[in-house]
Design a protein around this motif. Structure first.
Motif, PDB file in Angstrom:
ATOM      1  N   PHE A   1       0.844  -1.196   0.000  1.00  0.00           N
ATOM      2  CA  PHE A   1       0.000   0.000   0.000  1.00  0.00           C
ATOM      3  C   PHE A   1       0.877   1.243   0.000  1.00  0.00           C
ATOM      4  O   PHE A   1       1.928   1.266   0.647  1.00  0.00           O
ATOM      5  N   ARG A   2       0.439   2.272  -0.737  1.00  0.00           N
ATOM      6  CA  ARG A   2       1.069   3.585  -0.686  1.00  0.00           C
ATOM      7  C   ARG A   2      -0.047   4.614  -0.639  1.00  0.00           C
ATOM      8  O   ARG A   2      -0.973   4.566  -1.451  1.00  0.00           O
ATOM      9  N   ASP A   3       0.024   5.516   0.312  1.00  0.00           N
ATOM     10  CA  ASP A   3      -1.016   6.538   0.510  1.00  0.00           C
ATOM     11  C   ASP A   3      -2.396   5.891   0.670  1.00  0.00           C
ATOM     12  O   ASP A   3      -3.385   6.352   0.094  1.00  0.00           O
ATOM     13  N   ASN A   4      -2.452   4.801   1.409  1.00  0.00           N
ATOM     14  CA  ASN A   4      -3.687   4.054   1.694  1.00  0.00           C
ATOM     15  C   ASN A   4      -4.334   3.445   0.455  1.00  0.00           C
ATOM     16  O   ASN A   4      -5.512   3.100   0.469  1.00  0.00           O
ATOM     17  N   LEU A   5      -3.591   3.315  -0.627  1.00  0.00           N
ATOM     18  CA  LEU A   5      -4.086   2.669  -1.836  1.00  0.00           C
ATOM     19  C   LEU A   5      -3.309   1.390  -2.094  1.00  0.00           C
ATOM     20  O   LEU A   5      -2.077   1.368  -1.973  1.00  0.00           O
ATOM     21  N   LEU A   6      -4.006   0.353  -2.479  1.00  0.00           N
ATOM     22  CA  LEU A   6      -3.370  -0.913  -2.825  1.00  0.00           C
ATOM     23  C   LEU A   6      -2.681  -0.745  -4.176  1.00  0.00           C
ATOM     24  O   LEU A   6      -3.332  -0.473  -5.178  1.00  0.00           O
ATOM     25  N   ILE A   7      -1.347  -0.872  -4.192  1.00  0.00           N
ATOM     26  CA  ILE A   7      -0.615  -0.700  -5.439  1.00  0.00           C
ATOM     27  C   ILE A   7      -0.003  -1.998  -5.948  1.00  0.00           C
ATOM     28  O   ILE A   7       0.441  -2.071  -7.085  1.00  0.00           O
ATOM     29  N   ASP A   8       0.054  -3.022  -5.106  1.00  0.00           N
ATOM     30  CA  ASP A   8       0.621  -4.311  -5.504  1.00  0.00           C
ATOM     31  C   ASP A   8      -0.011  -5.381  -4.631  1.00  0.00           C
ATOM     32  O   ASP A   8       0.005  -5.280  -3.416  1.00  0.00           O
ATOM     33  N   SER A   9      -0.578  -6.377  -5.273  1.00  0.00           N
ATOM     34  CA  SER A   9      -1.207  -7.445  -4.486  1.00  0.00           C
ATOM     35  C   SER A   9      -0.718  -8.800  -4.962  1.00  0.00           C
ATOM     36  O   SER A   9      -0.386  -8.977  -6.129  1.00  0.00           O
ATOM     37  N   SER A  10      -0.669  -9.712  -4.054  1.00  0.00           N
ATOM     38  CA  SER A  10      -0.294 -11.090  -4.347  1.00  0.00           C
ATOM     39  C   SER A  10       1.053 -11.186  -5.049  1.00  0.00           C
ATOM     40  O   SER A  10       1.195 -11.847  -6.069  1.00  0.00           O
ATOM     41  N   SER A  11       2.052 -10.520  -4.490  1.00  0.00           N
ATOM     42  CA  SER A  11       3.400 -10.522  -5.054  1.00  0.00           C
ATOM     43  C   SER A  11       4.373 -11.223  -4.123  1.00  0.00           C
ATOM     44  O   SER A  11       4.162 -11.290  -2.917  1.00  0.00           O
ATOM     45  N   LEU A  12       5.455 -11.705  -4.706  1.00  0.00           N
ATOM     46  CA  LEU A  12       6.538 -12.300  -3.940  1.00  0.00           C
ATOM     47  C   LEU A  12       7.660 -11.288  -3.783  1.00  0.00           C
ATOM     48  O   LEU A  12       7.909 -10.492  -4.697  1.00  0.00           O
ATOM     49  N   ILE A  13       8.337 -11.324  -2.648  1.00  0.00           N
ATOM     50  CA  ILE A  13       9.508 -10.483  -2.463  1.00  0.00           C
ATOM     51  C   ILE A  13      10.684 -11.171  -3.149  1.00  0.00           C
ATOM     52  O   ILE A  13      10.963 -12.342  -2.898  1.00  0.00           O
ATOM     53  N   VAL A  14      11.356 -10.434  -4.033  1.00  0.00           N
ATOM     54  CA  VAL A  14      12.516 -10.964  -4.747  1.00  0.00           C
ATOM     55  C   VAL A  14      13.793 -10.633  -3.977  1.00  0.00           C
ATOM     56  O   VAL A  14      14.675 -11.467  -3.824  1.00  0.00           O
ATOM     57  N   ARG A  15      13.870  -9.381  -3.529  1.00  0.00           N
ATOM     58  CA  ARG A  15      14.998  -8.964  -2.691  1.00  0.00           C
ATOM     59  C   ARG A  15      14.604  -7.685  -1.971  1.00  0.00           C
ATOM     60  O   ARG A  15      13.624  -7.035  -2.315  1.00  0.00           O
ATOM     61  N   PHE A  16      15.410  -7.326  -0.973  1.00  0.00           N
ATOM     62  CA  PHE A  16      15.151  -6.096  -0.219  1.00  0.00           C
ATOM     63  C   PHE A  16      16.445  -5.580   0.375  1.00  0.00           C
ATOM     64  O   PHE A  16      17.414  -6.324   0.533  1.00  0.00           O
ATOM     65  N   ASP A  17      16.443  -4.290   0.675  1.00  0.00           N
ATOM     66  CA  ASP A  17      17.532  -3.679   1.429  1.00  0.00           C
ATOM     67  C   ASP A  17      16.932  -2.586   2.319  1.00  0.00           C
ATOM     68  O   ASP A  17      15.721  -2.566   2.524  1.00  0.00           O
ATOM     69  N   ASP A  18      17.744  -1.679   2.807  1.00  0.00           N
ATOM     70  CA  ASP A  18      17.260  -0.656   3.738  1.00  0.00           C
ATOM     71  C   ASP A  18      16.289   0.333   3.114  1.00  0.00           C
ATOM     72  O   ASP A  18      15.509   0.956   3.814  1.00  0.00           O
ATOM     73  N   SER A  19      16.324   0.480   1.789  1.00  0.00           N
ATOM     74  CA  SER A  19      15.498   1.503   1.160  1.00  0.00           C
ATOM     75  C   SER A  19      14.489   0.979   0.143  1.00  0.00           C
ATOM     76  O   SER A  19      13.490   1.648  -0.123  1.00  0.00           O
TER      77      SER A  19
END
Length: 71
Positions: free
Chosen positions: A26-44
């Motif tokens: 969610f961004r700004d209380n709007l659903l922007i991505d649903s049913s997705s897998l996390i591929v990678r992440f970092d601090d930002s």
């Protein structure tokens, strides 16, 4: 009944990544991505993939991430 669990810490994201669990973004209380897998992440950035060529980059500070669990 469904339970939304908010993902905050690196440990939360690591667990979801390892278990290949699907999330909602969610961004700004709007659903922007649903049913997705996390591929990678970092601090930002959190990188998600919802299809073969559907890759999205989400700013970690601007978005909220939730794991949807069905109980």
């Amino acid at each position: 009944m469904s339970i939304n669990r908010r993902l905050h810490t690196d440990l939360d994201f690591e667990e979801v990544l390892e278990q290949q669990l699907r999330i909602r973004v969610f961004r700004d209380n709007l659903l922007i991505d649903s049913s997705s897998l996390i591929v990678r992440f970092d601090d930002s950035i959190i990188v998600t993939q919802s299809g073969v060529s559907d890759i999205a980059y989400h700013n970690r500070k601007e978005c909220e991430f939730f794991l949807l669990r069905k109980h």
